[in-house]
Design an enzyme around this catalytic site. Structure first.
Site, PDB file in Angstrom:
ATOM      1  CG  HIS A 165     -26.256 -15.843 -54.612  1.00 15.37           C
ATOM      2  ND1 HIS A 165     -25.095 -15.177 -54.308  1.00 15.37           N
ATOM      3  CD2 HIS A 165     -27.124 -14.888 -55.041  1.00 15.37           C
ATOM      4  CE1 HIS A 165     -25.232 -13.881 -54.522  1.00 15.37           C
ATOM      5  NE2 HIS A 165     -26.464 -13.672 -54.972  1.00 15.37           N
ATOM      6  CB  SER A 167      29.487  45.577 -50.817  1.00 18.37           C
ATOM      7  OG  SER A 167      30.416  46.645 -50.887  1.00 18.37           O
ATOM      8  CG  ASP A 226     -31.492 -13.061 -52.984  1.00 16.07           C
ATOM      9  OD1 ASP A 226     -30.732 -12.343 -52.312  1.00 16.07           O
ATOM     10  OD2 ASP A 226     -31.327 -13.292 -54.187  1.00 16.07           O
ATOM     11  CG  HIS A 253      -6.170   1.777   0.583  1.00 20.24           C
ATOM     12  ND1 HIS A 253      -5.084   2.508   0.152  1.00 20.24           N
ATOM     13  CD2 HIS A 253      -5.652   0.780   1.386  1.00 20.24           C
ATOM     14  CE1 HIS A 253      -3.974   1.979   0.648  1.00 20.24           C
ATOM     15  NE2 HIS A 253      -4.294   0.931   1.392  1.00 20.24           N
ATOM     16  CB  CYS A 269      -0.931   0.027   1.214  1.00 22.41           C
ATOM     17  SG  CYS A 269      -1.870  -1.493   1.437  1.00 22.41           S
ATOM     18  CB  SER A 314      27.029 -12.747 -34.411  1.00 20.13           C
ATOM     19  OG  SER A 314      27.486 -12.636 -33.093  1.00 20.13           O
ATOM     20  CG  HIS A 326      -2.395   4.546   5.469  1.00 17.63           C
ATOM     21  ND1 HIS A 326      -1.854   4.566   4.217  1.00 17.63           N
ATOM     22  CD2 HIS A 326      -2.897   3.291   5.631  1.00 17.63           C
ATOM     23  CE1 HIS A 326      -2.009   3.394   3.633  1.00 17.63           C
ATOM     24  NE2 HIS A 326      -2.643   2.600   4.474  1.00 17.63           N
TER      25      HIS A 326
END
Length: 2036
Positions: A1325, A997, A1511, A718, A541, A1857, A676
């Site tokens: 279909h 210049s 349909d 808490h 806590c 490696s 607390h």
């Protein structure tokens, strides 16, 4: 006996101190010494940071004095550091000397101090210090002065042209001052040296003379006759010290003032006399300030006279026994003793520090501000409060915000009021964050996929950390204390809920970094690139307060300079509730009842809090806001308690009293204690006792000093590991609001166990009302915050108010600036818009005075904000104007583009003559101290050269026309150099310079060609020559608007007129005698030319300057010309200047010849130095050159001004800075605001406007309740467990999940298209030859789900019928030849609106979506309301039907029967008999109107909305649109794109006769889109309407491209084997919460796919791959989206590129991909390469292509593995295609190195166009913690993946490696299995036998060297994830255990070993780790150069005859893998494999 006297002799920088100072740093037993060295380093570092960026480059970066010393040791000497180190060492030496000897300070015996040169500064600090502690404080100031002195000298050396550090002094070992002086005079005369180059005598003494001067001159001096044969020793002095001729009185005074500015303790008086090393006089009775002036003046402008010092000491010590004590002056002391002895003085040499052996005495430091910690920012997320304002609101209202557990956390079945069921709790309450899952992924560069797996605690830590840093105004690297390597992160966190129950449900790539608690601080470090400590703290806590305590300790120990500290707690795991409840921690009745008599436990709470901490002096120095100051913090443990979880009053009381004693605070001065206060009987009583015993132990507390008590837990519960930081934030808000909020914890009566005399003790609790808590006048409020832990720990913290008035603003004047820059930025368009609106609202509501607010707004929004890619900025002088601008910008936010990845080039243009004016640059002079200092410094150089001061030109005391040419021209040059330096100090460094210049002198100086001294010398003396040898106003110059070539035709031979300047195509300046100029002007005027005469006294670039040319060239021969440090564009030569072209002759020609500015600019443009995207800044009195440049390059070229005539310089500067900022430059805003102290107040502006979405992985099925239960009875091991499935209909086969609540419900189902009922639908279909699901199937599924939820919600299905609306088919659901083929549907229902949304999508083996097919909406409606409204219009429909039927008889319409109708239909759609429901149709072809009779026979199907019938009822629309002779149907078809509404008053039925009617109408003016309403009638009554049926016109060719060929149907889906259906979980929701399942709200529909053979198709496919990989909807990939913002890092890029190669046949090199910063960049590239793509993709790609980066689920393997017994299986390896495509003839497999990732090979260039290169990833890549097997055990996993990619040999294997070892082992296994390995390539792979494990120091060395751990991504090196390094470590462990087996005789493959020739430490002086006896072979092999390029032991396993070796020169183990050396490596591989 003679009296004694101590003489402390402080040496100068001629004695090296680096090693000695390093030794002092290592002293650990002298606290005062350690403190001094630390503070002195910080002081020096502050000085370093205050330097310009150019000056800082010469100083090594370091975070401590020790590291700075090491850096200096490896770099060039630096006068400032040398001086500071001498001072720090000598004071540190003196402090330690006192501790180790019997000496005191101030000394008891008579004492003297002698300081030599810079040693006098340390002596001055010692002289004026009252005690040993003050020596430390004055010593820090002295170190600052010493550094500034050295910097002053270094700058003078640089101004003289000597920027490279070399010795400025040499010592002649004889005292011949007169002879040497004469020789030097003669030498200077002979060499014609200017005053600044002349050598001089800087020191003399018995036996020596020191000669000083510029290094190159000293070299010449050695060859003089006078010094021939004499020994001259160089001294380590790196600048012109002790040179009287370098300073006038005023310049010296000014120099001393700048060195001593803001130095402290200047009023301290001398306590110990000092002998002057310049005069030998005794200095006393001076203040510290005056003493410093004396010693500084001596060091800069006076000779060291050791002869006079000796005289003074003889006189002083006469009659005494003098002890000479050396302080860094051993040699000097020995010489002094010798000289004194010769003069008869009695002396001895005292002991050195090294010779003393006494024990050290450690002094106790008095507490002070240096021990205090400032809180400069804070933020948090709190229960029911998403920000600080909401948090304070609930506090001040006394709210208790506990509530039942939200459904998104876990289901209610975890609650059991009886407590009998396992793993349940009797607690149903908590305090909860409102938006725990919300996060801004784009801002934090995190993909949604990663965000979903990342703990919300991590995400909220990021959000609050940014907000707190923003509140504090912290900009990383702005100040010494905010350097990224000095920022530490500390978070307290005790639970791991997310990883335990949420992300563990679907463990994926980001599981470990997303769920592990260590990643909470680590994520903050990584995102902000803070490289300081990163620590997660768990003390239960008290975790957050313990983390803050640790952060405070780290700050005090200087482990970091800024700390981010806090705590997190997000509760999702029901087990923690169960455990805490059963452990009797929790209240079962509600919130924490702190101080209540009925306190019964605590209430758990969410919470996130973050603080920003700094040491108080650093916060003050940085002008940070200070919200509170921490006096101290401590932690202990209640070890003596009766139970570990029970608090102990004695332990707490001890802690409180320890804090009070250490901080010196009286208990009565503490006015508030934040307890607390968890609300437990034991905890509250113990805490009250300890608090009262410490702060109110009796009745003595004064009545006006009441002690208030409170606890935030009464409000928000808490928060456990976040409770402490939430308590601090409450206290900080109380301090801000001057109010103590009411305590709401006492619900009944106060705890009767508390003492009854609280009131008499002065203890109060604010019960009902808030209490005023104003800060006492002139005082501070002090607060104790207490936190204890369930594990027994106690942490307490004492804090107080910050300074009432910020010290930085105590003595401030108002801000003189009239114009201010206000900047706003964001990382997204929406955020930018909201940020702008929020700032406007803030201004509107502010009561601050306008001038103050504007000034501080500017400071806060520029210097104290991190600036993002989308920027807007304003220059304003009023708040009203600013508010209008902000609102306008908010409206136009969408037009703001991100800044470019690389800032544009910027150059400096230096104006020539003609622009000067009275009081030139006076505004800068008055306003900016750095500019003013440069002017004074340069002016002093001029006056020392005998030139007049230029200050009258600046002050304006004399009109410019009355000033001499010398003052005007030299003043212009000095002002330009100072302006350029000022711009550089603002962070704007030029990439090139151009001088017109006169302006070229300043340009040459800024480019490094001329020193400041020489530039002033040339410019000033040139002007003096003009005054001397030319007559003013005899010649003139005139500007003509004409081309130079045209004007030449008008200049007759009798006129002495010349072309002086060619400024543009029609912009020319003529010069010549006045008479000739007048004559020519008349002619030109008559010819119609426009002209303008220039008011200047001399005509440069004409014959007038001829008399001075020889003298000018002679002057130029006296100065040094250096190689340019940056490009110089020369208008004289029209080219870039180099060292070869620069010299006296150039200066001559520059004065006389034509200025071809036009030619110079064109040249610069042609060479890419200038371009239209670039910028330039004009350095001059007015932007004259700006017009010229724009006329040449283009008007869009951006030129900015430094000054403008008649315009306030503040506005000019602000406009230019604003433009630079918007262009992407990092302006040093701190420098801009430095001189305006009143502005440096960080305003608390609105926080960044996050673009939040909810990323929440729901914990499902309450499986925590069944953990540990016996498994369900299974069949044999490995058999499928068939759970009972819930089948709703023939279209809905299995309910995966359903959630039912009062306000929301949801359901997810799964079906198989190969189920007979669904397969029959698709087979009947067919479109374009493809078996395809009709949209009416989707409607049936939606209808089924809706009805199911309606029934479960308890509604009457007769009065609540669903309508299916806004059907959109996104991608066809094509049925493959084999099954199963799974798809899912989901419905989310909102009962408050009676609306829901449906998604239908295919899924892969892992259940994840692969393709979205359709989306639609559902509305639950009462059918009776429709029936009534429809019937009122039914007669119109019936009349239409009647007219069509009659029309067929009279010829005005047509009639057709079923057979012919469907035959015609078959041209586009092939309907099976089951779909052929239309019996007869009547239609008007021209009117697009029709009606039909529909009858469907009954069947056995159990559909809710029969798709066959539905349909057929809609076929009338398709027939009308595609059988009309009024439409263009030859090359086009009309495709159904869905409908708007489908409403029924009764479900469709079979065996019923229906009549349909529709009239289609055009949408818009063309024939591209048609729409109509289909009415369905039964018995003459309308029973349904399908409204808004839409058809769109599509070319037949496009249709063929959109729909794959039938032959490809086999690959249209992944084959997924059946798995056990998941059990259905019913979750009862508690209102008003809802369940969140995924990202944000419903995702928008995916866009329709573009043809893949086109560029747009390629782009679409590529974007789909990216979107799928990072987990976002494709709609988020807008053109301006930054890929990095989406989380596309190096590893993800690798996967994406692999997918491109695999799915698109598109090979993009990784390096090229990293150059694409935005989506638009990628699209542009793909658009340019569409032809290649199109040609290689003639066949349409599968919609379910296998991913290039594979995983187990991608292989179509049986997912039943999930229910097998747990065995130690090796995970599958994955792979990525790095190069090439599937069409390549050869494949090379690269095995990963120790890091485990294929990213190691991504930097390799293309090996061959005909080779596919595949990189393998370790099976443990993202979970290295599971890697506990042998190396050879994972070879099988690699080979499985190799065979998946290439089923049969021959194979080509390689590895770099440690990857070479894996490749070797794989080759051996393949050969043993009978496979052919054609080649094995080992790339710098050491023989693994005896290699040894690399020690951690080796990793640290490689990482620090920048070699190990970075991956190149574009131009930026990015650190890999932490698990990559972890994998490296565990792999090396496995490699160390590996024992290789040799190939069988004759079976080894052809093997090539490619070695790198170099070690990492190639050169002898390269840094290397210190050698240790236990250094393993592998370490030496990496570090040292290679000498043996043979097999090196591999021949034992492969056979020498099978091995050939190669070596790559100038490459080491790491560099060989990166360009340019990687190209050589690839060439070797090509050679080995025999490919091109």
């Amino acid at each position: 006996m003679a009296s004694s006297a101590d003489v402390y002799v402080f040496g100068d920088q001629s004695t090296p101190v680096l090693d000695k100072l390093q030794a002092l740093v290592r002293v650990k037993d002298n606290a005062l010494l350690t403190s001094f060295l630390g503070e002195a380093f910080l002081a020096v570092r502050r000085e370093i940071v205050s330097l310009s960026s150019l000056e800082r480059k010469s100083i090594p970066e370091a975070e401590s004095l020790s590291l700075l010393l090491e850096g200096v040791r490896r770099s060039e000497p630096h006068a400032a550091l040398d001086s500071a180190f001498v001072c720090i060492y000598e004071i540190g030496y003196y402090i330690d000397y006192l501790a180790r000897s019997d000496k005191q300070h101030p000394p008891a015996a008579p004492s003297l101090l002698l300081g030599i040169c810079t040693g006098s500064i340390a002596a001055a600090a010692v002289s004026c210090a009252k005690d040993v502690f003050e020596i430390s404080r004055l010593g820090v100031e002295a170190a600052t002065v010493a550094f500034r002195l050295g910097m002053h000298v270094r700058r003078r050396a640089e101004n003289l042209g000597y920027s490279t550090p070399s010795s400025w002094s040499m010592i002649l070992s004889s005292n011949q001052e007169e002879l040497v002086s004469e020789a030097l005079k003669e030498f200077s005369k002979e060499k014609n040296l200017t005053y600044s180059s002349r050598p001089y005598i800087s020191a003399t003494g018995p036996g020596f003379t020191t000669i000083s001067g510029p290094p190159s001159i000293l070299e010449s001096v050695k060859s003089c006759d006078t010094f021939s044969g004499k020994r001259l020793y160089p001294a380590p002095i790196y600048g012109p010290y002790h040179n009287s001729s370098s300073y006038s009185e005023s310049s010296l005074e000014h120099g001393l003032a700048s060195i001593l500015e803001d130095v402290g303790f200047l009023e301290n008086e001398m306590l110990i006399p000092i002998i002057s090393c310049a005069s030998g006089s005794r200095l006393d009775q001076l203040s510290f300030g005056n003493l410093l002036k004396n010693v500084l003046s001596s060091a800069l402008s006076q000779q060291i006279r050791m002869d006079l010092v000796t005289d003074a000491l003889v006189e002083t010590v006469s009659g005494t026994e003098a002890t000479l004590i050396p302080v860094n002056a051993q040699t000097t002391v020995c010489s002094l003793a010798d000289w004194l002895a010769k003069r008869g003085a009695t002396t001895r040499i005292g002991p050195t520090l090294e010779s003393l052996t006494k024990d050290r005495a450690e002094p106790n430091l008095a507490p002070g501000d240096e021990n205090k910690i400032a809180i400069i920012g804070f933020s948090g997320r709190f229960p029911e409060a998403d920000n600080l304002d909401e948090f304070w609101d609930l506090l001040i209202r006394g709210l208790d915000v506990h509530k039942p557990v939200p459904e998104e956390r876990f289901a209610r079945d975890h609650y059991d009021p009886t407590g009998q069921r396992k793993n349940t709790s009797q607690v149903q309450y908590g305090c909860w964050l409102k938006s725990a899952g919300y996060f801004d992924t784009q801002f934090f560069h995190m993909s949604p996929k990663e965000a979903m797996q990342t703990d919300p605690a991590q995400r909220l830590a990021l959000l609050t950390a940014y907000e707190a840093l923003e509140m504090a105004g912290v900009v990383p690297d702005r100040t010494p204390s905010t350097q990224r390597n000095r920022v530490g992160v500390y978070y307290g966190t005790t639970s791991n809920d997310w990883g335990e129950v949420n992300s563990s449900q679907d463990v994926d790539t980001y599981y470990i970094p997303g769920a592990n608690r260590a990643f909470i601080p680590g994520r903050v470090n990584y995102f902000f690139k803070f490289t300081g400590p990163s620590i997660a703290v768990d003390t239960a806590c008290s975790s957050s307060l313990a983390a803050i305590n640790l952060a405070i300790t780290s700050l005090k120990n200087r482990d970091c300079d800024t700390a981010i500290a806090g705590g997190t707690n997000v509760m999702t795991n029901p087990d923690n509730f169960a455990g805490l409840d059963r452990g009797h921690f929790l209240s079962r009745t509600g919130n924490c009842k702190a101080f209540d008599d009925g306190a019964d436990g605590y209430c758990r709470a969410d919470g996130i809090g973050t603080l920003i901490l700094k040491r108080l002096p650093d916060a003050i120095a940085d002008s940070d806001p200070i919200f509170g100051v921490i006096l101290g913090a401590h932690t202990n443990h209640s070890a003596e308690s009766v139970s570990i979880t029970r608090p102990l009053a004695d332990a707490q009381e001890y802690l409180f009293k320890k804090l009070l004693n250490e901080t010196g605070i009286h208990p009565h001065d503490v006015s508030y204690v934040e307890m607390h206060g968890t609300g437990t009987q034991a905890g509250d009583a113990v805490e009250m006792r300890s608090v009262l015993n410490s702060f109110a132990f009796d009745h003595s507390r004064p009545r006006d000093k009441s002690l208030y008590l409170g606890s935030v837990k009464a409000n928000v519960g808490h928060a456990e590991s976040a409770s402490g930081v939430l308590a601090i934030i409450k206290v900080l808000l109380m301090m801000q609001k001057n109010t103590i909020p009411p305590h709401c914890g006492i619900k009944t009566k106060i705890n009767q166990g508390f003492p009854k005399d609280l009131d008499h003790r002065g203890v109060r609790i604010a019960l009902k009302d808030s209490v005023d808590w104003s800060r006492p006048e002139g005082g501070k409020r002090r607060v104790l915050v207490n936190n204890f832990s369930a594990a027994g720990g106690n942490t307490s913290l004492l804090l107080e108010d910050g300074p009432a008035v910020h010290p930085a603003r105590q003595h401030q004047d108002g801000d003189a600036r009239t114009e201010h820059v206000v900047a706003v930025s964001a990382r997204s368009t929406k955020a930018l818009e909201e940020n702008l609106k929020a700032l406007e609202a803030y201004i509107a509501n502010s009561w601050a005075p306008e001038g103050e607010l504007l000034s501080q707004l500017s400071y806060t929004t520029t210097a104290r904000r991190v600036h993002h890619s989308r920027r807007v900025a304003f220059v304003t002088n009023g708040l009203d104007d600013l508010r209008k601008s902000l609102l306008k910008a908010a409206t136009d936010a969408g037009q703001v583009k991100g800044i470019p990845a690389v800032s544009p080039k910027v150059g400096f243009l230096f104006t020539g003559q003609g622009a000067q004016e009275t009081a030139m640059a006076i505004g800068y002079y008055k306003s900016f101290s750095s500019f003013r200092s440069d002017i004074h410094q340069l002016d002093s150089i001029a006056t020392l050269q005998g030139l007049p001061s230029v200050l009258p030109l600046i002050h304006g005391t004399t009109p410019v026309e009355d000033l001499s040419a010398v003052v005007v021209q030299l003043g212009t040059c000095i002002i330009q150099i100072s302006l350029a330096r000022f711009w550089i100090s603002l962070g704007i460094t030029p990439q090139y310079v151009i001088g017109h210049s006169l302006g070229e002198y300043a340009a040459l100086q800024i480019a490094g060609v001329l020193s400041v001294n020489d530039a002033i010398f040339l410019c000033g003396h040139r002007a003096a020559l003009l005054d001397k040898k030319c007559t003013a106003y005899t010649h003139g110059m005139v500007a003509v608007k004409a081309a130079a070539d045209d004007l030449r035709q008008h200049i007759s031979s009798d006129l002495k007129v010349e072309i002086a300047c060619v400024n543009g195509a029609e912009d020319t300046v003529l010069s010549g005698p006045n008479a000739d100029i007048e004559s020519l002007c008349g002619k030109l005027t008559q010819a119609g030319y426009k002209l303008h005469k220039l008011e200047i006294p001399f005509a440069f670039h004409s014959s007038q300057v001829d008399p001075i040319l020889d003298d000018l060239e002679e002057l130029a021969s006296q100065v040094g010309f250096h190689e340019p440090k940056l490009p110089i564009v020369s208008p004289l030569l029209r080219t870039l200047l180099t060292g070869d072209t620069l010299g006296p002759q150039y200066i001559r020609r520059h004065c006389r010849e034509t200025v071809d500015f036009l030619g110079a600019i064109k040249m610069a443009e042609s060479q890419g130095i200038m371009d239209r995207s670039g910028m330039c800044i004009e350095i001059g009195a007015h932007p004259i050159l700006t017009r010229m440049v724009k006329s040449i390059i283009g008007q869009d070229f951006r030129c900015l001004a430094s000054l403008r005539r008649k315009e306030d310089h503040f506005k000019t500067l602000a406009d230019s800075l604003c433009a630079l900022h918007l262009a992407g430059f990092s302006v040093n805003w701190d420098e801009y605001h430095r001189d305006f102290a009143s502005s440096r107040n960080v305003l608390q502006l609105p926080k960044y406007s996050w673009q939040l979405a909810n990323y929440w992985m729901q914990y499902k099925y309450s499986w925590c309740l069944t953990k540990g239960d016996a498994p369900v009875e299974n069949g044999p091991v490995g058999a499928v467990v068939q759970a009972r499935a819930l089948r709703l209909s023939d279209s809905v086969h299995n309910v995966i999940e359903q959630v039912h609540g009062d306000k929301r419900s949801s359901i997810t189902v799964e079906s198989d298209m190969h189920d007979p009922s669904l397969l029959a639908i698709a087979q009947n279909h067919r479109v374009n030859g493809l078996t395809m699901a009709p949209s009416t199937l989707f409607a049936d599924i939606a209808f089924t789900l809706a009805k199911h939820l309606i029934q479960n919600h308890g509604l009457d299905t007769h009065t609540n019928l669903p309508s299916i609306n806004n059907m959109a088919v996104e991608k066809a659901l094509i049925v493959g030849e084999t099954g199963p083929q799974l798809f899912r549907a989901s419905l989310d229902m909102d009962w408050t609106t009676m609306r829901g949304s449906v998604r239908i999508f295919s899924v892969g083996a892992n259940g994840k979506q692969t393709t979205l097919h359709a989306v639609c909406d559902v509305a639950v409606e009462n059918p009776s309301s429709h029936r009534e409204s429809w019937q009122s219009n039914a007669y119109l429909i019936q009349r239409g039907i009647k007219q069509l039927v009659q029309g067929a008889s009279d010829g005005s319409a047509h009639m057709m029967r079923r057979g012919l109708l469907y035959k015609i239909f078959s041209n586009s759609v092939q309907y099976g008999s089951a779909f052929q429901g239309i019996e007869q149709v009547w239609f008007d072809s021209e009117g697009l109107e029709g009606t039909g009779k529909v009858f469907m026979p009954s069947g056995k199907d159990t559909f809710a909305l029969n798709p066959y019938c539905c349909d057929s009822l809609g076929h009338i629309t398709g027939f009308i649109m595609n059988c009309s002779d009024s439409l263009d149907l030859d090359d086009h078809v009309y495709i159904n794109h869905g409908w708007r509404t489908l409403r029924l008053v009764e479900p469709y039925q079979c065996d019923v006769q229906y009549q349909t009617y529709v009239k289609m109408q055009a949408v818009g003016s063309d024939d591209s889109t048609y729409s109509g309403d289909v009415h369905v009638l039964r018995d003459g009554k309308i029973i349904g309407i399908c409204g808004g049926v839409t058809f769109k016109k599509v070319a037949r060719k496009v249709l063929e491209m959109l729909l794959p060929k039938p032959s490809g149907a086999k690959a249209k889906h992944g084959v997924v084997k059946h798995v056990a259906p998941e059990p259905v979980k019913h979750v009862v929701l508690t209102p008003p919460s809802t369940t969140s399942h995924s990202v944000g709200t419903t995702s928008p529909p995916e866009p329709t796919e573009s043809p893949v053979g086109s560029a747009s198709g390629l782009i679409q496919k590529a974007l789909e791959i990216i979107a799928d990989e990072i987990g976002v909807d494709i709609s988020q990939l807008t053109d301006t989206t930054l890929l990095a913002d989406l989380g596309v890092d190096s590893l993800m890029s690798l996967t994406i590129l692999g997918n491109f190669r695999e799915e698109l046949d598109l090979d993009i090199p990784a390096a090229q991909f990293y150059e694409f910063s935005t989506v638009q960049d990628l699209k542009s590239f793909l658009g340019a390469n569409d032809q290649d793509f199109s040609s290689s993709n003639s066949e349409a790609e599968s919609s379910a292509s296998s991913a290039a980066s594979t995983s187990p689920s991608d292989h179509g393997d049986d997912v039943v593995e999930e229910v097998k017994p747990v065995v130690a299986e090796i995970p599958r390896s994955t792979s990525t295609i790095l190069q090439g495509t599937k069409h390549c003839s050869q494949t090379l497999f690269l095995f990963p190195d120790g890091a485990g990732s294929a990213t190691s090979y991504v930097t390799l260039p293309s090996i061959s166009s005909d080779m596919r290169v595949i990189g393998l990833n370790s099976p443990y890549l993202t979970k290295p913690h599971e890697f506990n097997c042998a190396l050879q055990d994972i070879t099988g996993s690699y080979l499985n993946e190799v065979r998946r990619r290439q089923p049969q040999g021959p194979y080509h294997l390689a590895g770099w490696s440690a990857g070479g070892v894996s490749a070797f082992d794989a080759a051996r296994q393949l050969v043993s299995e009978g496979e052919v390995v054609e080649s094995l390539i080992l790339i710098d792979s050491p023989n693994p036998v005896g290699l040894g494990k690399l020690p951690k120091r080796m990793y640290d060395f490689l990482e620090k060297s920048g070699i190990f751990g970075a991956f190149e991504m574009g131009e930026e090196a990015q650190a890999p994830p932490d698990w990559l390094f972890q994998h490296f470590c565990v792999f090396i462990e496995a490699l160390d255990r590996y024992v290789p087996e040799p190939f069988e005789h004759g079976m080894a493959p052809k093997t090539t070993i490619i070695w790198a020739a170099d070690g990492v430490c190639k050169n002898p002086d390269d840094p290397r780790p210190e050698a240790q006896p236990d250094d393993p072979r592998g370490m030496n092999w990496l570090l040292n150069n290679r000498e043996d390029f043979g097999p090196n032991g591999w021949d034992e396993f492969i056979g020498a005859g099978n091995i050939s070796t190669m070596a790559i020169e100038n490459a080491n183990h790491f560099t060989m893998m990166r360009e340019p050396i990687a190209s050589a490596l690839c060439a070797k591989i090509r050679e080995t494999m025999g490919v091109n």
